[in-house]
Every structure is written in C-alpha cells, then in structure tokens.
Design a protein around this motif. Structure first.
Motif, PDB file in Angstrom:
ATOM      1  N   SER A 292      11.014  17.874  -4.907  1.00 35.68           N
ATOM      2  CA  SER A 292      10.749  18.998  -4.006  1.00 35.68           C
ATOM      3  C   SER A 292      11.994  19.855  -3.825  1.00 35.68           C
ATOM      4  N   LEU A 293      13.149  19.198  -3.710  1.00 42.88           N
ATOM      5  CA  LEU A 293      14.401  19.923  -3.542  1.00 42.88           C
ATOM      6  C   LEU A 293      14.684  20.795  -4.761  1.00 42.88           C
ATOM      7  N   ALA A 294      14.434  20.263  -5.962  1.00 44.67           N
ATOM      8  CA  ALA A 294      14.665  21.037  -7.181  1.00 44.67           C
ATOM      9  C   ALA A 294      13.746  22.245  -7.250  1.00 44.67           C
ATOM     10  N   VAL A 295      12.487  22.065  -6.849  1.00 45.61           N
ATOM     11  CA  VAL A 295      11.541  23.192  -6.838  1.00 45.61           C
ATOM     12  C   VAL A 295      12.003  24.256  -5.848  1.00 45.61           C
ATOM     13  N   LEU A 296      12.415  23.816  -4.657  1.00 49.95           N
ATOM     14  CA  LEU A 296      12.850  24.752  -3.618  1.00 49.95           C
ATOM     15  C   LEU A 296      14.105  25.518  -4.018  1.00 49.95           C
ATOM     16  N   GLN A 297      15.009  24.856  -4.740  1.00 48.66           N
ATOM     17  CA  GLN A 297      16.287  25.470  -5.086  1.00 48.66           C
ATOM     18  C   GLN A 297      16.237  26.312  -6.355  1.00 48.66           C
ATOM     19  N   GLY A 298      15.065  26.478  -6.933  1.00 51.43           N
ATOM     20  CA  GLY A 298      14.924  27.428  -8.023  1.00 51.43           C
ATOM     21  C   GLY A 298      14.966  26.870  -9.426  1.00 51.43           C
ATOM     22  N   ALA A 299      14.931  25.557  -9.586  1.00 50.04           N
ATOM     23  CA  ALA A 299      14.884  25.000 -10.938  1.00 50.04           C
ATOM     24  C   ALA A 299      13.629  25.504 -11.637  1.00 50.04           C
ATOM     25  N   SER A 300      13.740  25.813 -12.913  1.00 46.49           N
ATOM     26  CA  SER A 300      12.603  26.386 -13.639  1.00 46.49           C
ATOM     27  C   SER A 300      11.812  25.351 -14.428  1.00 46.49           C
ATOM     28  N   PHE A 301      12.264  24.103 -14.402  1.00 47.96           N
ATOM     29  CA  PHE A 301      11.524  23.002 -15.024  1.00 47.96           C
ATOM     30  C   PHE A 301      11.749  21.774 -14.155  1.00 47.96           C
ATOM     31  N   VAL A 302      10.690  21.304 -13.508  1.00 44.32           N
ATOM     32  CA  VAL A 302      10.807  20.142 -12.632  1.00 44.32           C
ATOM     33  C   VAL A 302       9.728  19.136 -13.015  1.00 44.32           C
TER      34      VAL A 302
ATOM     35  N   ILE B 159       5.811  -2.740  -3.767  1.00 47.48           N
ATOM     36  CA  ILE B 159       4.804  -2.037  -4.561  1.00 47.48           C
ATOM     37  C   ILE B 159       5.058  -0.540  -4.519  1.00 47.48           C
ATOM     38  N   ILE B 160       4.890   0.106  -5.651  1.00 42.17           N
ATOM     39  CA  ILE B 160       4.992   1.554  -5.730  1.00 42.17           C
ATOM     40  C   ILE B 160       3.674   2.095  -6.274  1.00 42.17           C
ATOM     41  N   HIS B 161       3.176   3.153  -5.652  1.00 41.18           N
ATOM     42  CA  HIS B 161       1.905   3.749  -6.048  1.00 41.18           C
ATOM     43  C   HIS B 161       2.181   5.044  -6.818  1.00 41.18           C
ATOM     44  N   LEU B 162       1.905   5.023  -8.100  1.00 44.19           N
ATOM     45  CA  LEU B 162       2.134   6.180  -8.954  1.00 44.19           C
ATOM     46  C   LEU B 162       0.828   6.953  -9.144  1.00 44.19           C
ATOM     47  N   HIS B 163       0.936   8.269  -9.194  1.00 49.27           N
ATOM     48  CA  HIS B 163      -0.232   9.109  -9.470  1.00 49.27           C
ATOM     49  C   HIS B 163       0.169  10.161 -10.495  1.00 49.27           C
ATOM     50  N   LYS B 164      -0.517  10.170 -11.618  1.00 53.85           N
ATOM     51  CA  LYS B 164      -0.199  11.095 -12.701  1.00 53.85           C
ATOM     52  C   LYS B 164      -1.011  12.380 -12.534  1.00 53.85           C
ATOM     53  N   ALA B 165      -0.326  13.515 -12.604  1.00 56.34           N
ATOM     54  CA  ALA B 165      -0.994  14.803 -12.435  1.00 56.34           C
ATOM     55  C   ALA B 165      -2.095  14.973 -13.477  1.00 56.34           C
ATOM     56  N   SER B 166      -3.202  15.595 -13.085  1.00 56.71           N
ATOM     57  CA  SER B 166      -4.341  15.794 -13.988  1.00 56.71           C
ATOM     58  C   SER B 166      -4.077  16.948 -14.944  1.00 56.71           C
ATOM     59  N   LYS B 167      -4.934  17.055 -15.968  1.00 61.80           N
ATOM     60  CA  LYS B 167      -4.775  18.104 -16.982  1.00 61.80           C
ATOM     61  C   LYS B 167      -4.961  19.506 -16.411  1.00 61.80           C
ATOM     62  N   ASP B 168      -5.777  19.637 -15.373  1.00 63.14           N
ATOM     63  CA  ASP B 168      -6.020  20.965 -14.792  1.00 63.14           C
ATOM     64  C   ASP B 168      -5.007  21.323 -13.702  1.00 63.14           C
ATOM     65  N   TYR B 169      -3.971  20.524 -13.564  1.00 60.16           N
ATOM     66  CA  TYR B 169      -2.913  20.828 -12.594  1.00 60.16           C
ATOM     67  C   TYR B 169      -2.151  22.073 -13.040  1.00 60.16           C
TER      68      TYR B 169
ATOM     69  N   GLY C 299       2.319  25.714  -5.316  1.00 59.93           N
ATOM     70  CA  GLY C 299       1.360  24.650  -5.598  1.00 59.93           C
ATOM     71  C   GLY C 299       2.046  23.319  -5.854  1.00 59.93           C
ATOM     72  N   ALA C 300       3.206  23.362  -6.520  1.00 56.46           N
ATOM     73  CA  ALA C 300       3.953  22.138  -6.786  1.00 56.46           C
ATOM     74  C   ALA C 300       4.418  21.485  -5.489  1.00 56.46           C
ATOM     75  N   LEU C 301       4.923  22.300  -4.581  1.00 61.84           N
ATOM     76  CA  LEU C 301       5.387  21.772  -3.303  1.00 61.84           C
ATOM     77  C   LEU C 301       4.238  21.167  -2.500  1.00 61.84           C
ATOM     78  N   MET C 302       3.079  21.838  -2.524  1.00 63.47           N
ATOM     79  CA  MET C 302       1.919  21.333  -1.800  1.00 63.47           C
ATOM     80  C   MET C 302       1.430  20.013  -2.405  1.00 63.47           C
TER      81      MET C 302
ATOM     82  N   ALA D  87       0.790  14.167  -2.042  1.00 61.56           N
ATOM     83  CA  ALA D  87       0.962  12.831  -2.614  1.00 61.56           C
ATOM     84  C   ALA D  87       1.826  11.963  -1.706  1.00 61.56           C
ATOM     85  N   ASN D  88       2.864  12.561  -1.135  1.00 59.57           N
ATOM     86  CA  ASN D  88       3.753  11.817  -0.241  1.00 59.57           C
ATOM     87  C   ASN D  88       3.007  11.329   0.997  1.00 59.57           C
ATOM     88  N   GLN D  89       2.145  12.171   1.537  1.00 55.53           N
ATOM     89  CA  GLN D  89       1.369  11.786   2.715  1.00 55.53           C
ATOM     90  C   GLN D  89       0.401  10.655   2.408  1.00 55.53           C
ATOM     91  N   ASP D  90      -0.058  10.596   1.147  1.00 56.44           N
ATOM     92  CA  ASP D  90      -0.958   9.525   0.731  1.00 56.44           C
ATOM     93  C   ASP D  90      -0.206   8.265   0.308  1.00 56.44           C
TER      94      ASP D  90
END
Length: 206
Positions: free
Chosen positions: A31-41, A127-137, A144-147, A152-155
C-alpha cells in the motif's frame, strides 16, 4: 536494528524478544508503494514460485520504479516465544536450544489458482491466509489497488499478484535524458564534442 524492538512490519499482537506485545498495526509495504507513486507494485509468497518468478521478470522489464513485496517467513530474526514468525513453538526444549542454531525445515511450497485463497501453515504453527488476485482484477487503477489491499486486510488475507501497474511510464534514463549507451563505450568526440556544442548549449539556457 538491535533485534529487541518491533520492526515496522511486525504483526499486531506478536511478542518481541523483550516480551512486550506489539500494539500497533504493521506497515503494509505494498500500500505504501502504491501511495508513494511506484509504477509497478506486486506481492507474492516465496513458496509460490510459479507466481513469483514471472513477477520478478516483469518487474525487471518494467520501465519505471518497480516494487515487489515478497512474503517470506524468517525463522532466524524472530526466534522467540510469542513471535508470530518464530519456530520455537515447535520445539520441545527451547531453553536448551542454542540461539544460533536454525533447525532443518522442509521448504514451504504452495500453488493455487487465480481468484482463490490458500491457507499456509508456517514453521512455527502460525497460519497465513493468501489470496491471489483474479484474472479480471484491474491492475491499472491506483485507487482500486488500495481498495483491494484494504479489503483483503480487513478479511485477514494477504492479497498477492500484480497489484498496480502504470504502462505509460519511462525509465530514469529517459526521464533525465541521459546517454542511452554506457559511458565507457562512447568515443572521445561524443564525450567531448568541443566548445562549439558547449556554446550552443549555454546559449539555449540564457
């Protein structure tokens, strides 16, 4: 670090070597990288090589600032009871175990489809719960990335995949209009074009 205090990414509720419970949420690096302007996160899990390897190749080919958050459980710097990333919970005799000894562990590997979730048990039993982004993401939306990361964090899940990309960026050489060839391959004439060229540059700056 002195290895005694919590790191900026320490999990909420985990215990450090001092025995004090962490009362703060860890910093979400993606999230920090997205907020700070990174163009690939992106984010991936070290045990999911089918996702991580092409992600690294894509980041290296990206013309712009690329950032990958790799979730990689460490068993050496969090070797204390109460840490969510320790291996001590699986040992019968913690007091007799040398502090510089790292027991052999089987490599954690996982593989799951896009748009699905996977629960992974770490070496310490946590335990860590991983969720892989879908193809239509939609990875081209910074908002949208931040949201998606927040949802995911809330879940209680760790969102992985290509989280954000700006396809219209350029690399540092283009931004600063630097030489496109390595300096050690340039000829003397190219490196020292003479006073005439220097005078024309100075005139253009007046």
């Amino acid at each position: 670090m002195t290895k005694g205090q919590d790191s900026a990414t320490a999990d909420l509720g985990s215990f450090g070597k001092s025995g004090i419970k962490n009362q703060f949420e860890g910093i979400d690096l993606a999230s920090l990288a997205v907020l700070q302007g990174a163009s690939f996160v992106a984010r991936s899990f070290s045990g999911d090589k089918e996702q991580l390897e092409p992600m690294i190749r894509a980041a290296m080919a990206h013309k712009g600032f690329a950032f990958i958050d790799v979730v990689s459980p460490c068993v050496t710097f969090a070797n204390n009871a109460g840490s969510t990333k320790s291996y001590a919970a699986t040992r019968d005799n913690l007091d007799a175990m040398p502090i510089d000894f790292v027991p052999m562990r089987e490599e954690i590997r996982t593989q799951y489809k896009e748009g699905s979730s996977q629960t992974v048990t770490l070496h310490d039993g946590s335990i860590i719960h991983l969720h892989k982004a879908s193809k239509d993401y939609n990875a081209e939306s910074r908002e949208g990335a931040l949201m998606a990361l927040q949802a995911a964090n809330q879940d209680g899940k760790v969102l992985t995949g290509l989280l954000f990309i700006d396809p219209n960026t350029q690399d540092l050489n283009q931004t600063l209009e630097l030489a496109t060839k390595p300096l050690n391959t340039l000829s003397t004439e190219e490196l020292c074009p003479g006073s005439r060229v220097l005078n024309s540059i100075n005139e253009g700056l007046r």
